[in-house]
Design an enzyme around this catalytic site. Structure first.
Site, PDB file in Angstrom:
ATOM      1  N   TRP A 144     -14.543  -4.815   2.630  1.00 49.65           N
ATOM      2  CA  TRP A 144     -13.918  -3.696   2.713  1.00 49.65           C
ATOM      3  C   TRP A 144     -14.158  -2.229   2.213  1.00 49.65           C
ATOM      4  O   TRP A 144     -14.598  -2.514   0.879  1.00 49.65           O
ATOM      5  CB  TRP A 144     -12.685  -3.872   1.701  1.00 49.65           C
ATOM      6  CG  TRP A 144     -11.596  -2.601   2.359  1.00 49.65           C
ATOM      7  CD1 TRP A 144     -10.590  -2.293   3.383  1.00 49.65           C
ATOM      8  CD2 TRP A 144     -11.278  -1.463   1.765  1.00 49.65           C
ATOM      9  NE1 TRP A 144      -9.497  -1.174   3.061  1.00 49.65           N
ATOM     10  CE2 TRP A 144     -10.829  -0.520   1.977  1.00 49.65           C
ATOM     11  CE3 TRP A 144     -12.012  -0.930   0.000  1.00 49.65           C
ATOM     12  CZ2 TRP A 144     -10.224   0.848   0.943  1.00 49.65           C
ATOM     13  CZ3 TRP A 144     -11.238   0.082  -0.411  1.00 49.65           C
ATOM     14  CH2 TRP A 144     -10.893   1.276   0.177  1.00 49.65           C
TER      15      TRP A 144
ATOM     16  N   CYS B 280     -12.718  -7.131  -0.108  1.00 52.64           N
ATOM     17  CA  CYS B 280     -13.636  -8.185  -0.622  1.00 52.64           C
ATOM     18  C   CYS B 280     -13.084  -9.451  -0.678  1.00 52.64           C
ATOM     19  O   CYS B 280     -12.319  -9.264  -1.928  1.00 52.64           O
ATOM     20  CB  CYS B 280     -15.265  -7.915  -0.742  1.00 52.64           C
ATOM     21  SG  CYS B 280     -15.217  -5.863  -0.846  1.00 52.64           S
TER      22      CYS B 280
ATOM     23  N   HIS C  75      14.609  22.386   1.754  1.00 52.13           N
ATOM     24  CA  HIS C  75      13.891  23.006   0.383  1.00 52.13           C
ATOM     25  C   HIS C  75      12.471  23.169   0.862  1.00 52.13           C
ATOM     26  O   HIS C  75      11.311  22.980   0.591  1.00 52.13           O
ATOM     27  CB  HIS C  75      14.017  22.392  -0.876  1.00 52.13           C
ATOM     28  CG  HIS C  75      15.280  22.355  -1.359  1.00 52.13           C
ATOM     29  ND1 HIS C  75      15.648  23.640  -1.518  1.00 52.13           N
ATOM     30  CD2 HIS C  75      16.685  21.829  -1.465  1.00 52.13           C
ATOM     31  CE1 HIS C  75      16.947  23.841  -2.517  1.00 52.13           C
ATOM     32  NE2 HIS C  75      17.098  22.053  -1.969  1.00 52.13           N
TER      33      HIS C  75
ATOM     34  N   GLU D  32       0.940   3.004   8.790  1.00 55.01           N
ATOM     35  CA  GLU D  32       0.308   1.889   7.752  1.00 55.01           C
ATOM     36  C   GLU D  32      -0.686   1.395   9.694  1.00 55.01           C
ATOM     37  O   GLU D  32      -1.671   1.113   9.800  1.00 55.01           O
ATOM     38  CB  GLU D  32       0.693   1.274   7.755  1.00 55.01           C
ATOM     39  CG  GLU D  32       1.172   1.291   6.167  1.00 55.01           C
ATOM     40  CD  GLU D  32       1.601   0.269   4.906  1.00 55.01           C
ATOM     41  OE1 GLU D  32       1.042  -0.334   4.295  1.00 55.01           O
ATOM     42  OE2 GLU D  32       2.205  -0.417   5.497  1.00 55.01           O
TER      43      GLU D  32
ATOM     44  N   GLY E  69     -15.205  -5.333  -5.713  1.00 53.17           N
ATOM     45  CA  GLY E  69     -15.257  -4.614  -6.784  1.00 53.17           C
ATOM     46  C   GLY E  69     -15.870  -3.246  -6.106  1.00 53.17           C
ATOM     47  O   GLY E  69     -16.758  -3.241  -5.205  1.00 53.17           O
TER      48      GLY E  69
ATOM     49  N   GLU F  46       9.773   3.695   2.737  1.00 55.18           N
ATOM     50  CA  GLU F  46       9.519   2.902   2.889  1.00 55.18           C
ATOM     51  C   GLU F  46       8.960   2.234   4.602  1.00 55.18           C
ATOM     52  O   GLU F  46       7.968   1.931   5.484  1.00 55.18           O
ATOM     53  CB  GLU F  46      10.023   1.745   3.267  1.00 55.18           C
ATOM     54  CG  GLU F  46       9.371   0.611   2.949  1.00 55.18           C
ATOM     55  CD  GLU F  46       8.206  -0.116   2.922  1.00 55.18           C
ATOM     56  OE1 GLU F  46       7.530   0.002   1.932  1.00 55.18           O
ATOM     57  OE2 GLU F  46       7.723  -1.618   3.688  1.00 55.18           O
TER      58      GLU F  46
HETATM   59  C1  G6P Z   1      -1.567  -2.720  -0.212  1.00 53.09           C
HETATM   60  C2  G6P Z   1      -1.374  -3.088   0.954  1.00 53.09           C
HETATM   61  C3  G6P Z   1       0.305  -2.681   0.270  1.00 53.09           C
HETATM   62  C4  G6P Z   1       0.775  -3.064  -0.489  1.00 53.09           C
HETATM   63  C5  G6P Z   1       0.000  -2.394  -1.933  1.00 53.09           C
HETATM   64  C6  G6P Z   1       0.699  -3.153  -3.093  1.00 53.09           C
HETATM   65  O1  G6P Z   1      -2.435  -1.111  -0.340  1.00 53.09           O
HETATM   66  O2  G6P Z   1      -2.018  -2.860   2.072  1.00 53.09           O
HETATM   67  O3  G6P Z   1       0.865  -3.363   1.880  1.00 53.09           O
HETATM   68  O4  G6P Z   1       2.116  -2.495  -0.498  1.00 53.09           O
HETATM   69  O5  G6P Z   1      -1.150  -2.512  -1.404  1.00 53.09           O
HETATM   70  O6  G6P Z   1       0.112  -4.098  -2.858  1.00 53.09           O
HETATM   71  P1  G6P Z   1       1.166  -5.309  -3.964  1.00 53.09           P
HETATM   72  O7  G6P Z   1       0.332  -6.652  -3.358  1.00 53.09           O
HETATM   73  O8  G6P Z   1       0.715  -5.086  -5.962  1.00 53.09           O
HETATM   74  O9  G6P Z   1       2.494  -5.126  -3.844  1.00 53.09           O
END
Ligand code: G6P
Length: 613
Positions: free
Chosen positions: A75, A2, A509, A493, A100, A486
């Site tokens: 959000w 948000c 496994h 995503e 929040g 990743e």
């Molecule tokens: C969200 C984003 C990700 C990111 C994660 C951690 O899920 O969409 O792309 O890796 O937060 O965020 P940070 O800012 O702590 O790396």
């Protein structure tokens, strides 16, 4: 998550609020809303489901006008994605925007109901508006005093900005867990979830601290700390420079994500160059006494979320193999709710692109009370809360990343982590050659990445085969196992295809049972000690008819077959292989998403900066 923006000015602030929302949209884009008080103290409120441009379009047709207002991009946490649940929320003359979660909102809602308040939305935010209204009606008095009264009733992490139509000369803001920044103007003042929203009007900022309440008028800013004392918080000049603005333009790319993938040679180079001086690695930004602290380290604990967690996983291999330092890596949301043991002389490292991720921030705050040697953060945003609360800071030079799925911030994290490991190795006098080798391998990396970027059209063609797939399997070993994770995360995503990553040794496994002629299996093959084993995995998948996509260094000899696509990549030093192999993983996910027609830069349900638990 948000995004909040508010303004008190003599000029019409509608466009400022809308531009701020555009800058904040990376925090959430389920719905957006704006509330402006006009010259007759009447409220003009517009809320729309969907993106900020839908709201902006509606505003155009309603000609909002006024000097005091708030706006919000949502959000969703409580309540469906509907217009009625969009912010701002109102209770008569009281208007609230909130970032929040109010955890006890159900019980407050019941209490308010008994007092005659019926909520029209399902949100936790609306109860804040009613609580303020109720206390104002009962007690009267200044808005800031009323808010101080209701704060003890709210539990959770939140930031809120409140506006009162009966007193439109001011805004009151509360920071309790989620970030809020005051932008200082001349004859006008602003507040927002981050600086970017306000760079259009000022470069002077005051960072509120947890528990702070601020009263903001056109000409004054008053701040009370969590025990109610008036405090002066320092005003700072924004460190976001003109280069950052460059990163905010899409140029000729159709998506930020693609632009950010293609920026990697440059930003990796920037990250390397800022840490190499006369052919040696430098950590000058950590201060003159850093070697004393670093020489005491016997263990490293790394905490992160999402993509940043994957870079932590890679660095564990480096730290244990190269620096012979025991290392544990943990997901922040797990760390904060379990009883963990601090190893002797352990350095805590947090990794975060945004520096605002709620779980990582909570983990840092908790760890600081636990007896670690110190806390180091690797972060891309110099003004973020995690940076401000860490003892030591290493900044990645990735520039602002706008695509929600992280790309360049991940590879610059890896680059910086490798530089950090090389520095530790030198300090521990274990190996003089390693630093030289790492510098050399890193120096060659941007060119090699450029070569991979030339495969864009080829990868685009490969992506066609994925559009009707519902699942994909990613396999890698050693430092390339986190890269497989990743790759799978990127695919999930942005293309919404279910993807799982396994350490290739685990194939038999369980995941092998999933392999048939419909299953794409992406394998990362590097010319390292695992090559023969990876070749075995390839064969295990091939004979079961799996569709193989093998991303391999060009000097690797593989027996080709019809079910196999080999994506030949430049040869690379083993040390930097995880950085190099990440690039084609990103490109593959990008092209699959593009063909599927998903929103690449703002995938559904996700946000770039996760400021709620
Ligand atoms: C969200 C984003 C990700 C990111 C994660 C951690 O899920 O969409 O792309 O890796 O937060 O965020 P940070 O800012 O702590 O790396």
């Amino acid at each position: 998550m948000c995004g909040i923006i508010g303004a008190v000015s003599t000029r019409n602030i509608t466009d400022i609020l809308l531009e701020g929302l555009r800058q904040l949209e990376y925090r959430g884009y389920d719905s957006a809303g704006i509330a402006v008080i006009n010259n007759q103290n009447n409220l003009q409120l517009i809320r729309k489901l969907g993106k900020v441009n839908i709201l902006a379009e509606a505003v155009k047709h309603n000609s909002l006008h006024g000097g005091t207002g708030v706006a919000h991009t949502r959000w969703a946490t409580h309540g469906n994605l509907t217009e009625i649940n969009a912010h701002p929320h109102i209770s008569s003359n009281i208007i609230v925007v909130h970032n929040g979660i109010i955890e006890n909102f159900q019980s407050l809602r019941q209490k308010l109901f008994k007092k005659g308040y019926t909520c029209v939305s399902d949100t936790d935010t609306e109860i804040i508006a009613h609580l303020v209204h109720f206390e104002q009606y009962q007690q009267g008095g200044k808005l800031e005093k009323i808010i101080k009264m209701i704060i003890p009733q709210l539990s959770g992490n939140y930031s809120i900005v409140i506006m009162d139509c009966l007193n439109p000369e001011l805004l009151v803001a509360v920071r309790s867990g989620s970030p809020l920044i005051i932008g200082c103007g001349v004859g006008e003042n602003f507040i927002a979830s981050d600086q970017r929203a306000l760079l259009q009007v000022t470069s002077r900022f005051i960072f509120l601290e947890d528990g702070d309440i601020a009263e903001i008028t056109k000409t004054t800013i008053k701040i009370w700390n969590k025990i109610g004392q008036i405090v002066e918080r320092p005003e700072t000049l924004s460190k976001i420079n003109n280069n950052e603005e460059l990163y905010q333009k899409k140029n000729n790319f159709c998506h930020y994500m693609k632009k950010e993938i293609f920026e990697q040679p440059l930003v990796i180079k920037n990250t390397i160059e800022s840490h190499i001086n006369y052919g040696m690695i430098t950590m000058a930004e950590l201060g003159p006494d850093i070697n004393i602290l670093f020489s005491k380290i016997k263990h490293i604990k790394i905490i992160a979320c999402g993509t940043s967690y994957h870079s932590a996983m890679v660095s564990r291999y480096w730290l244990e193999e190269l620096a012979e330092l025991p290392c544990d890596v943990e997901i922040a949301s797990e760390f904060i709710y379990r009883q963990s043991i601090v190893q002797k002389n352990s350095l805590l490292i947090t990794i975060s692109q945004s520096g605002e991720t709620a779980d990582t921030l909570s983990a840092l705050r908790l760890a600081k009370k636990m007896g670690y040697l110190g806390s180091l953060t690797i972060c891309n945003i110099a003004s973020s809360t995690i940076v401000r609360e860490s003892d030591l800071v290493l900044i990645t030079n990735a520039g602002i990343e706008i695509g929600v799925a992280s790309t360049k911030t991940f590879t610059t994290q890896l680059t910086l982590l490798l530089i950090f490991v090389a520095y530790i190795v030198r300090l521990r006098k274990m190996n003089n050659i390693l630093e030289k080798n790492i510098i050399e391998a890193l120096a060659n990396l941007p060119n090699r990445i450029e070569k991979i970027l030339l495969l864009d059209n080829y990868i685009k063609k490969l992506a066609q085969a994925f559009i009707n797939k519902e699942h994909a399997l990613y396999l890698g070993r050693g430092t390339l196992y986190p890269i497989a994770m990743e790759g799978a995360l990127k695919l999930k995503e942005i293309s919404y295809i279910h993807a799982e990553a396994y350490a290739a040794g685990e194939l038999k496994h369980g995941p092998l049972a999933l392999v048939d002629e419909t299953m794409p299996v992406i394998i990362i093959a590097s010319n390292n000690k695992f090559l023969d084993k990876i070749k075995l995995n390839i064969e295990e998948v091939r004979i079961r008819g799996g569709q193989l996509y093998i991303f391999a260094e060009q000097n690797i000899c593989l027996t080709k077959s019809n079910e196999m696509k080999i994506i030949s990549l430049p040869n690379v030093e083993e040390l930097v292989a995880p950085i190099l192999f990440t690039i084609p993983m990103q490109m593959l996910a990008y092209h699959i998403a593009l063909i599927k027609g998903t929103n690449v830069d703002q995938p559904r349900n996700l946000a770039k900066c996760v400021t709620v638990e």
